[in-house]
Enzyme design. Structure first.
Site, PDB file in Angstrom:
ATOM      1  N   ARG A 104      -7.396   2.545  -2.119  1.00  0.00           N
ATOM      2  CA  ARG A 104      -7.349   1.556  -1.031  1.00  0.00           C
ATOM      3  C   ARG A 104      -8.582   1.805  -0.172  1.00  0.00           C
ATOM      4  O   ARG A 104      -8.774   2.902   0.365  1.00  0.00           O
ATOM      5  CB  ARG A 104      -6.078   1.715  -0.200  1.00  0.00           C
ATOM      6  CG  ARG A 104      -6.134   0.915   1.091  1.00  0.00           C
ATOM      7  CD  ARG A 104      -4.808   0.779   1.780  1.00  0.00           C
ATOM      8  NE  ARG A 104      -3.955  -0.165   1.089  1.00  0.00           N
ATOM      9  CZ  ARG A 104      -2.855  -0.718   1.615  1.00  0.00           C
ATOM     10  NH1 ARG A 104      -2.495  -0.417   2.846  1.00  0.00           N
ATOM     11  NH2 ARG A 104      -2.139  -1.582   0.917  1.00  0.00           N
ATOM     12  N   HIS A 131      -5.996  -7.973  -3.034  1.00  0.00           N
ATOM     13  CA  HIS A 131      -4.802  -7.108  -3.022  1.00  0.00           C
ATOM     14  C   HIS A 131      -3.939  -7.494  -4.233  1.00  0.00           C
ATOM     15  O   HIS A 131      -2.846  -8.037  -4.103  1.00  0.00           O
ATOM     16  CB  HIS A 131      -4.041  -7.314  -1.705  1.00  0.00           C
ATOM     17  CG  HIS A 131      -3.033  -6.251  -1.413  1.00  0.00           C
ATOM     18  ND1 HIS A 131      -2.863  -5.120  -2.194  1.00  0.00           N
ATOM     19  CD2 HIS A 131      -2.130  -6.131  -0.402  1.00  0.00           C
ATOM     20  CE1 HIS A 131      -1.910  -4.371  -1.671  1.00  0.00           C
ATOM     21  NE2 HIS A 131      -1.437  -4.955  -0.595  1.00  0.00           N
ATOM     22  N   GLN A 134      -0.111  -6.576  -4.733  1.00  0.00           N
ATOM     23  CA  GLN A 134       0.828  -7.357  -3.935  1.00  0.00           C
ATOM     24  C   GLN A 134       1.192  -8.658  -4.639  1.00  0.00           C
ATOM     25  O   GLN A 134       2.332  -9.110  -4.596  1.00  0.00           O
ATOM     26  CB  GLN A 134       0.222  -7.654  -2.560  1.00  0.00           C
ATOM     27  CG  GLN A 134       1.170  -8.388  -1.631  1.00  0.00           C
ATOM     28  CD  GLN A 134       2.366  -7.551  -1.233  1.00  0.00           C
ATOM     29  OE1 GLN A 134       2.217  -6.443  -0.754  1.00  0.00           O
ATOM     30  NE2 GLN A 134       3.573  -8.067  -1.428  1.00  0.00           N
ATOM     31  N   ASP A 219       0.181 -13.886   6.412  1.00  0.00           N
ATOM     32  CA  ASP A 219      -0.186 -12.468   6.526  1.00  0.00           C
ATOM     33  C   ASP A 219      -0.702 -12.280   7.946  1.00  0.00           C
ATOM     34  O   ASP A 219      -0.939 -13.260   8.678  1.00  0.00           O
ATOM     35  CB  ASP A 219      -1.269 -12.145   5.470  1.00  0.00           C
ATOM     36  CG  ASP A 219      -1.644 -10.674   5.403  1.00  0.00           C
ATOM     37  OD1 ASP A 219      -0.910  -9.830   5.977  1.00  0.00           O
ATOM     38  OD2 ASP A 219      -2.679 -10.345   4.769  1.00  0.00           O
ATOM     39  N   CYS A 259       3.358 -10.162   2.927  1.00  0.00           N
ATOM     40  CA  CYS A 259       3.188  -8.863   2.260  1.00  0.00           C
ATOM     41  C   CYS A 259       3.623  -7.696   3.142  1.00  0.00           C
ATOM     42  O   CYS A 259       3.871  -6.612   2.638  1.00  0.00           O
ATOM     43  CB  CYS A 259       1.742  -8.693   1.802  1.00  0.00           C
ATOM     44  SG  CYS A 259       0.543  -8.621   3.142  1.00  0.00           S
ATOM     45  N   ARG A 288       7.111  -4.196  -5.185  1.00  0.00           N
ATOM     46  CA  ARG A 288       5.884  -3.420  -5.341  1.00  0.00           C
ATOM     47  C   ARG A 288       6.154  -2.237  -6.272  1.00  0.00           C
ATOM     48  O   ARG A 288       5.343  -1.892  -7.127  1.00  0.00           O
ATOM     49  CB  ARG A 288       5.395  -2.896  -3.976  1.00  0.00           C
ATOM     50  CG  ARG A 288       4.942  -3.967  -3.000  1.00  0.00           C
ATOM     51  CD  ARG A 288       3.673  -4.646  -3.439  1.00  0.00           C
ATOM     52  NE  ARG A 288       2.574  -3.713  -3.661  1.00  0.00           N
ATOM     53  CZ  ARG A 288       1.796  -3.209  -2.698  1.00  0.00           C
ATOM     54  NH1 ARG A 288       1.962  -3.582  -1.443  1.00  0.00           N
ATOM     55  NH2 ARG A 288       0.815  -2.362  -2.988  1.00  0.00           N
TER      56      ARG A 288
HETATM   57  N1   CP Z   1       1.812  -4.791   1.796  1.00  0.00           N
HETATM   58  C1   CP Z   1       1.183  -3.608   1.791  1.00  0.00           C
HETATM   59  O1   CP Z   1       0.256  -3.354   1.003  1.00  0.00           O
HETATM   60  O2   CP Z   1       1.684  -2.720   2.686  1.00  0.00           O
HETATM   61  P1   CP Z   1       1.082  -1.305   3.095  1.00  0.00           P
HETATM   62  O3   CP Z   1      -0.162  -1.555   3.906  1.00  0.00           O
HETATM   63  O4   CP Z   1       2.169  -0.662   3.908  1.00  0.00           O
HETATM   64  O5   CP Z   1       0.753  -0.520   1.853  1.00  0.00           O
HETATM   65  N1  NVA Z   2      -4.464  -8.410   4.965  1.00  0.00           N
HETATM   66  C1  NVA Z   2      -3.818  -7.179   5.352  1.00  0.00           C
HETATM   67  C2  NVA Z   2      -2.820  -6.765   4.318  1.00  0.00           C
HETATM   68  C3  NVA Z   2      -2.078  -5.497   4.620  1.00  0.00           C
HETATM   69  C4  NVA Z   2      -1.161  -5.075   3.516  1.00  0.00           C
HETATM   70  C5  NVA Z   2      -4.882  -6.100   5.539  1.00  0.00           C
HETATM   71  O1  NVA Z   2      -5.842  -6.070   4.764  1.00  0.00           O
HETATM   72  O2  NVA Z   2      -4.747  -5.312   6.476  1.00  0.00           O
END
Ligand code: CP
Ligand code: NVA
Length: 304
Positions: A104, A131, A134, A219, A259, A288
């Site tokens: 990440r 992502h 997701q 989101d 998400c 997930r």
């Molecule tokens: N939706 C999602 O990826 O959540 P987190 O940021 O908690 O991993």
């Molecule tokens: N768009 C958000 C998603 C978090 C799971 C981010 O990137 O923070």
């Protein structure tokens, strides 16, 4: 043989995505029956988190443990990555020790550089651009509740962010129409929009996007890394909140997804998020776990 990676949804072919989703449903059933297979026994997953996470971290870590493997949590704060060791060197070293890597991070090119030097599969656990994990969970959730998304209409309301970009790829791969309602200046990736112009419509009007839609998705208005833009974004996204009034314009059996984490009273009202007639966000979060277990099996060559 070069490893397969999952940096964006289209890294897998349609039929491969369908196999992963079918296996995800199977793994969910096996878990409910207390019969997790030990299909990844002895496998080690390294997880590099350069941003915060609840769902991604727990679902990958719990998921690989349930399949008989182990996960390592690595943050820049306590690895040499945080002290400037090149990502290419980290990729080569980790590849000699573990079987899979999940990352990440911020810029998507960091993931691409890592993958280019990795001898094991690399999974995108979220980048500024995509992502894809997701989306696997979102598609699984829609399938469970309403069947295939093919031929249906999905409305995205809010920021043209990493999730919106991934929905554009999903529209193509899963054969649905996508309407994105996004304020000016917050559009998703222009190249992706152009490439999928046959499936994707951009509008400034949430009401227009949601009219007759089968799935409504939103989101956060300020993604990780955009904390300083929060105040400006709240002003710019006024009118893009998803609430019961907006959902009433969708198809009668429309679902709502997010998400998570959700900011109640901003991109979605607390009442809609908590309304089980529409909101499937808790199933979406749970999936997930199952979807990524199937993905890890696939990438490790352990899926049939
Ligand atoms: N939706 C999602 O990826 O959540 P987190 O940021 O908690 O991993
Ligand atoms: N768009 C958000 C998603 C978090 C799971 C981010 O990137 O923070």
């Amino acid at each position: 043989m070069a490893p397969r990676h999952f940096l964006r949804l289209r890294d897998l072919e349609r039929d491969e995505l369908e196999r992963v989703l079918a296996r995800a449903a199977e793994l969910k059933g096996l878990r409910r029956a207390g019969r997790d297979p030990k299909s990844l026994a002895g496998k080690v997953l390294a997880m590099i988190f350069e941003k915060a996470s609840t769902r991604t971290r727990v679902s990958f870590e719990a998921g690989i443990s349930q399949l008989g493997g182990t996960a390592l949590f690595l943050s820049p704060a306590d690895t040499q990555l945080g002290r400037g060791e090149p990502i290419e060197d980290t990729a080569r070293v980790l590849s000699r020790m573990v079987d899979l890597v999940m990352i990440r991070t911020f810029g998507h090119e960091r993931l691409e550089r890592f993958a280019a030097h990795a001898g094991v599969p690399v999974i995108n656990g979220l980048s500024d651009s995509f992502h894809p994990c997701q989306l696997l969970a979102d598609i699984q959730t829609y399938l469970e509740h309403r069947g295939p998304l093919a031929g249906r209409v999905v409305a995205w309301v809010g920021d043209g962010n990493n999730m919106a970009n991934t929905y554009i790829e999903a529209a193509d791969l899963f054969d649905f129409q996508l309407r994105l309602a996004v304020p000016e200046g917050y559009e998703p990736d222009a190249e992706l929009l152009a490439r999928h112009a046959d499936r994707v419509v951009l509008t400034r009007s949430p009401a227009e996007a949601v009219a007759g839609a089968h799935l409504v998705v939103t989101d956060t208005w300020a993604s990780m890394g955009q904390e300083e833009e929060k105040a400006r974004r709240e002003r710019d996204f006024a009118g893009f909140r998803v609430d019961h009034e907006l959902m009433a314009r969708a198809a009668p059996d429309a679902l709502f997804m997010h998400c998570l984490p959700a900011y109640r009273g901003r991109e979605v009202t607390a009442e809609l998020l908590e309304d089980p007639r529409y909101s499937v966000v808790w199933d979406e979060a749970e999936n997930r776990l199952h979807a990524q277990k199937a993905l890890m099996e696939f990438l490790c060559g352990a899926l049939g």
